[in-house]
Scaffold this motif. Structure first.
Motif, PDB file in Angstrom:
ATOM      1  N   ASP A 100       0.820  -1.213   0.000  1.00  0.00           N
ATOM      2  CA  ASP A 100       0.000   0.000   0.000  1.00  0.00           C
ATOM      3  C   ASP A 100       0.851   1.259   0.000  1.00  0.00           C
ATOM      4  O   ASP A 100       0.426   2.291  -0.498  1.00  0.00           O
ATOM      5  N   ARG A 101       2.068   1.170   0.556  1.00  0.00           N
ATOM      6  CA  ARG A 101       2.915   2.359   0.577  1.00  0.00           C
ATOM      7  C   ARG A 101       3.253   2.807  -0.839  1.00  0.00           C
ATOM      8  O   ARG A 101       3.425   3.995  -1.101  1.00  0.00           O
ATOM      9  N   VAL A 102       3.358   1.830  -1.763  1.00  0.00           N
ATOM     10  CA  VAL A 102       3.629   2.176  -3.153  1.00  0.00           C
ATOM     11  C   VAL A 102       2.435   2.913  -3.743  1.00  0.00           C
ATOM     12  O   VAL A 102       2.562   3.926  -4.424  1.00  0.00           O
ATOM     13  N   ARG A 103       1.219   2.407  -3.473  1.00  0.00           N
ATOM     14  CA  ARG A 103       0.013   3.006  -4.036  1.00  0.00           C
ATOM     15  C   ARG A 103      -0.319   4.356  -3.387  1.00  0.00           C
ATOM     16  O   ARG A 103      -1.108   5.121  -3.910  1.00  0.00           O
ATOM     17  N   MET A 104       0.249   4.638  -2.217  1.00  0.00           N
ATOM     18  CA  MET A 104       0.013   5.926  -1.566  1.00  0.00           C
ATOM     19  C   MET A 104       1.247   6.808  -1.674  1.00  0.00           C
ATOM     20  O   MET A 104       1.504   7.653  -0.831  1.00  0.00           O
ATOM     21  N   GLY A 105       2.008   6.598  -2.752  1.00  0.00           N
ATOM     22  CA  GLY A 105       3.278   7.298  -2.925  1.00  0.00           C
ATOM     23  C   GLY A 105       3.167   8.802  -2.971  1.00  0.00           C
ATOM     24  O   GLY A 105       4.157   9.507  -2.721  1.00  0.00           O
ATOM     25  N   GLU A 106       1.983   9.346  -3.275  1.00  0.00           N
ATOM     26  CA  GLU A 106       1.818  10.799  -3.362  1.00  0.00           C
ATOM     27  C   GLU A 106       2.068  11.486  -2.028  1.00  0.00           C
ATOM     28  O   GLU A 106       2.328  12.689  -1.974  1.00  0.00           O
ATOM     29  N   HIS A 107       1.998  10.722  -0.930  1.00  0.00           N
ATOM     30  CA  HIS A 107       2.204  11.315   0.395  1.00  0.00           C
ATOM     31  C   HIS A 107       3.630  11.120   0.907  1.00  0.00           C
ATOM     32  O   HIS A 107       3.930  11.485   2.043  1.00  0.00           O
ATOM     33  N   ALA A 108       4.490  10.535   0.051  1.00  0.00           N
ATOM     34  CA  ALA A 108       5.828  10.137   0.502  1.00  0.00           C
ATOM     35  C   ALA A 108       6.656  11.309   1.027  1.00  0.00           C
ATOM     36  O   ALA A 108       7.428  11.149   1.974  1.00  0.00           O
ATOM     37  N   GLY A 109       6.494  12.494   0.442  1.00  0.00           N
ATOM     38  CA  GLY A 109       7.319  13.615   0.866  1.00  0.00           C
ATOM     39  C   GLY A 109       6.715  14.463   1.962  1.00  0.00           C
ATOM     40  O   GLY A 109       7.275  15.508   2.315  1.00  0.00           O
ATOM     41  N   ASP A 110       5.602  14.021   2.518  1.00  0.00           N
ATOM     42  CA  ASP A 110       4.883  14.803   3.529  1.00  0.00           C
ATOM     43  C   ASP A 110       5.274  14.322   4.926  1.00  0.00           C
ATOM     44  O   ASP A 110       4.973  13.187   5.313  1.00  0.00           O
ATOM     45  N   ASP A 111       5.931  15.179   5.686  1.00  0.00           N
ATOM     46  CA  ASP A 111       6.357  14.808   7.040  1.00  0.00           C
ATOM     47  C   ASP A 111       5.178  14.667   7.999  1.00  0.00           C
ATOM     48  O   ASP A 111       5.343  14.142   9.102  1.00  0.00           O
ATOM     49  N   GLY A 112       3.995  15.143   7.576  1.00  0.00           N
ATOM     50  CA  GLY A 112       2.813  15.022   8.422  1.00  0.00           C
ATOM     51  C   GLY A 112       2.037  13.744   8.200  1.00  0.00           C
ATOM     52  O   GLY A 112       0.948  13.571   8.753  1.00  0.00           O
ATOM     53  N   VAL A 113       2.612  12.838   7.392  1.00  0.00           N
ATOM     54  CA  VAL A 113       1.960  11.555   7.101  1.00  0.00           C
ATOM     55  C   VAL A 113       2.962  10.431   7.307  1.00  0.00           C
ATOM     56  O   VAL A 113       4.114  10.516   6.856  1.00  0.00           O
ATOM     57  N   PHE A 114       2.528   9.378   8.001  1.00  0.00           N
ATOM     58  CA  PHE A 114       3.362   8.175   8.129  1.00  0.00           C
ATOM     59  C   PHE A 114       2.535   6.986   7.695  1.00  0.00           C
ATOM     60  O   PHE A 114       1.444   6.752   8.223  1.00  0.00           O
ATOM     61  N   ILE A 115       3.042   6.229   6.714  1.00  0.00           N
ATOM     62  CA  ILE A 115       2.326   5.071   6.178  1.00  0.00           C
ATOM     63  C   ILE A 115       3.169   3.824   6.376  1.00  0.00           C
ATOM     64  O   ILE A 115       4.357   3.793   6.061  1.00  0.00           O
ATOM     65  N   ARG A 116       2.539   2.801   6.908  1.00  0.00           N
ATOM     66  CA  ARG A 116       3.265   1.549   7.159  1.00  0.00           C
ATOM     67  C   ARG A 116       2.378   0.363   6.806  1.00  0.00           C
ATOM     68  O   ARG A 116       1.225   0.289   7.224  1.00  0.00           O
ATOM     69  N   SER A 117       2.907  -0.562   6.011  1.00  0.00           N
ATOM     70  CA  SER A 117       2.214  -1.816   5.744  1.00  0.00           C
ATOM     71  C   SER A 117       2.633  -2.829   6.798  1.00  0.00           C
ATOM     72  O   SER A 117       3.809  -2.915   7.148  1.00  0.00           O
ATOM     73  N   MET A 118       1.664  -3.578   7.298  1.00  0.00           N
ATOM     74  CA  MET A 118       1.950  -4.612   8.295  1.00  0.00           C
ATOM     75  C   MET A 118       1.348  -5.927   7.825  1.00  0.00           C
ATOM     76  O   MET A 118       0.217  -5.964   7.347  1.00  0.00           O
ATOM     77  N   ALA A 119       2.111  -6.992   7.961  1.00  0.00           N
ATOM     78  CA  ALA A 119       1.626  -8.304   7.545  1.00  0.00           C
ATOM     79  C   ALA A 119       0.777  -8.927   8.632  1.00  0.00           C
ATOM     80  O   ALA A 119       1.049  -8.770   9.823  1.00  0.00           O
ATOM     81  N   THR A 120      -0.283  -9.647   8.235  1.00  0.00           N
ATOM     82  CA  THR A 120      -1.108 -10.355   9.223  1.00  0.00           C
ATOM     83  C   THR A 120      -0.362 -11.547   9.793  1.00  0.00           C
ATOM     84  O   THR A 120      -0.624 -11.990  10.897  1.00  0.00           O
ATOM     85  N   ARG A 121       0.582 -12.101   8.991  1.00  0.00           N
ATOM     86  CA  ARG A 121       1.374 -13.256   9.422  1.00  0.00           C
ATOM     87  C   ARG A 121       0.505 -14.389   9.945  1.00  0.00           C
ATOM     88  O   ARG A 121       0.761 -14.981  10.994  1.00  0.00           O
ATOM     89  N   GLY A 122      -0.569 -14.644   9.197  1.00  0.00           N
ATOM     90  CA  GLY A 122      -1.429 -15.778   9.538  1.00  0.00           C
ATOM     91  C   GLY A 122      -2.434 -15.511  10.624  1.00  0.00           C
ATOM     92  O   GLY A 122      -3.205 -16.387  10.989  1.00  0.00           O
ATOM     93  N   HIS A 123      -2.464 -14.287  11.145  1.00  0.00           N
ATOM     94  CA  HIS A 123      -3.395 -13.970  12.232  1.00  0.00           C
ATOM     95  C   HIS A 123      -4.801 -13.796  11.676  1.00  0.00           C
ATOM     96  O   HIS A 123      -5.019 -13.033  10.750  1.00  0.00           O
ATOM     97  N   LEU A 124      -5.768 -14.515  12.221  1.00  0.00           N
ATOM     98  CA  LEU A 124      -7.149 -14.393  11.773  1.00  0.00           C
ATOM     99  C   LEU A 124      -7.754 -13.093  12.293  1.00  0.00           C
ATOM    100  O   LEU A 124      -7.322 -12.555  13.298  1.00  0.00           O
ATOM    101  N   GLY A 125      -8.773 -12.618  11.601  1.00  0.00           N
ATOM    102  CA  GLY A 125      -9.459 -11.418  12.044  1.00  0.00           C
ATOM    103  C   GLY A 125      -9.133 -10.196  11.218  1.00  0.00           C
ATOM    104  O   GLY A 125      -9.699  -9.139  11.422  1.00  0.00           O
ATOM    105  N   GLY A 126      -8.215 -10.333  10.261  1.00  0.00           N
ATOM    106  CA  GLY A 126      -7.920  -9.228   9.371  1.00  0.00           C
ATOM    107  C   GLY A 126      -6.928  -8.226   9.923  1.00  0.00           C
ATOM    108  O   GLY A 126      -6.587  -7.259   9.272  1.00  0.00           O
ATOM    109  N   LEU A 127      -6.424  -8.453  11.143  1.00  0.00           N
ATOM    110  CA  LEU A 127      -5.461  -7.534  11.738  1.00  0.00           C
ATOM    111  C   LEU A 127      -4.232  -8.297  12.198  1.00  0.00           C
ATOM    112  O   LEU A 127      -4.303  -9.465  12.557  1.00  0.00           O
ATOM    113  N   SER A 128      -3.104  -7.632  12.191  1.00  0.00           N
ATOM    114  CA  SER A 128      -1.900  -8.203  12.760  1.00  0.00           C
ATOM    115  C   SER A 128      -1.993  -8.144  14.281  1.00  0.00           C
ATOM    116  O   SER A 128      -2.562  -7.209  14.842  1.00  0.00           O
TER     117      SER A 128
END
Length: 319
Positions: A100-128
């Protein structure tokens, strides 16, 4: 020199807006390293301020596009924004797959935005399992809003309601989402509904069906929140201002009604339980294949001990 980073120093740097420090802290909590306890202790005094927004929906409804458009709108309102995009795990590396960080690249130079992808790593429920800890990092780093974008929606993927102050459910016309919402219980978790890709045929019907289904729900009282059903075209930023307004309105209601405090209390309770269960699991991993477990196995097979008593003894020994 070259030793482990000081968690307190990293937290201070994160609070000063240094994105590298935020990234390192999230990596530390995601990897559950030896400094995790120190990181948690350093973060805690600065948490509890951010508005946590959960954004979920079926694959193909435009979650990442909607998140990106929402970030743009929130930045225009001078909000600092964090985004946790929880992706399916790569079967090869265990890392986040969708990027998702690639698809939200327009915000890459904005210090007021932090984007992080996290893997579920097999965790059920849709969240890591580490998502609540990562939320604490972004909260302590001064984000006004933290958007948690989840993998999808389904019977086992409604954990977001226990994590967010406000849950947004995205749908799209022509995908049978109205029926799916009724089946999966999604109507029960949404605080705000947005029919994205509203320039497509059938969008008005989808909005109408959703509103009708929501009207059939039992109200919790005269002051209960009535979830709005909005229309958006996120790719053109249409309707995103109304979505941001709805988030603010729900937060104001939740603070006044006490719902925000109730959700946060429940969220903290679940976080403590999850940490406790993880510690028990780690203790069990340490004794698996060990002499104590083998001895207890032999006693159960010999009829000298029942499995429940053996488990009690194993827990005592593993402590």
């Amino acid at each position: 020199m070259g030793g482990p980073p000081d968690p307190q120093e990293l937290v201070e740097q994160a609070r000063a807006g240094k994105q590298l420090a935020v990234a390192r802290l999230i990596s530390m909590v995601e990897n559950a390293g030896p400094q995790l306890r120190e990181v948690s202790a350093a973060l805690t005094p600065y948490t509890g301020r951010a508005h946590v927004v959960g954004l979920t929906g079926s694959p193909g409804v435009g979650k990442s596009t909607s998140t990106s458009a929402l970030v743009t709108e929130l930045r225009a309102r001078d909000r600092r924004v964090g985004v946790l995009a929880v992706d399916p795990s790569s079967p090869f590396s265990g890392g986040a797959l969708l990027g998702d960080r690639v698809r939200m690249g327009e915000h890459a130079g904005d210090d007021g935005v932090f984007i992080r992808s996290m893997a579920t790593r097999g965790h059920l429920g849709g969240l890591s399992w580490a998502t609540p800890q990562a939320l604490r990092v972004l909260d302590a780093a001064g984000c006004d809003v933290v958007v948690v974008e989840t993998v999808g929606v389904g019977q086992s993927e409604v954990e977001i309601v226990g994590l967010a102050d406000t849950t947004v459910v995205l749908l799209a016309p022509g995908m049978g989402d109205g029926i799916q919402a009724a089946k999966a219980g999604i109507l029960e978790i949404g605080d705000v509904f947005a029919v994205n890709k509203a320039d497509r045929d059938g969008a008005r019907r989808t909005v109408r069906e959703l509103r009708n289904m929501l009207h059939l729900r039992e109200a919790d009282g005269a002051d209960a929140w009535e979830p709005p059903v909005l229309s958006t075209v996120a790719s053109r930023a249409e309707g995103v201002d109304a979505l941001a307004d709805a988030l603010d309105a729900h937060l104001a209601w939740a603070e006044k009604s006490g719902e925000r405090d109730r959700r946060r209390r429940e969220r903290t309770r679940r976080e403590i339980e999850a940490i406790g269960m993880e510690q028990v699991r780690a203790r069990m991993e340490r004794v698996r294949g060990g002499a104590a477990l083998e001895a207890l196995t032999e006693r159960v097979l010999a009829g000298d001990l029942d499995p429940w008593a053996a488990a009690d003894e194993l827990l005592e020994q593993s402590g």
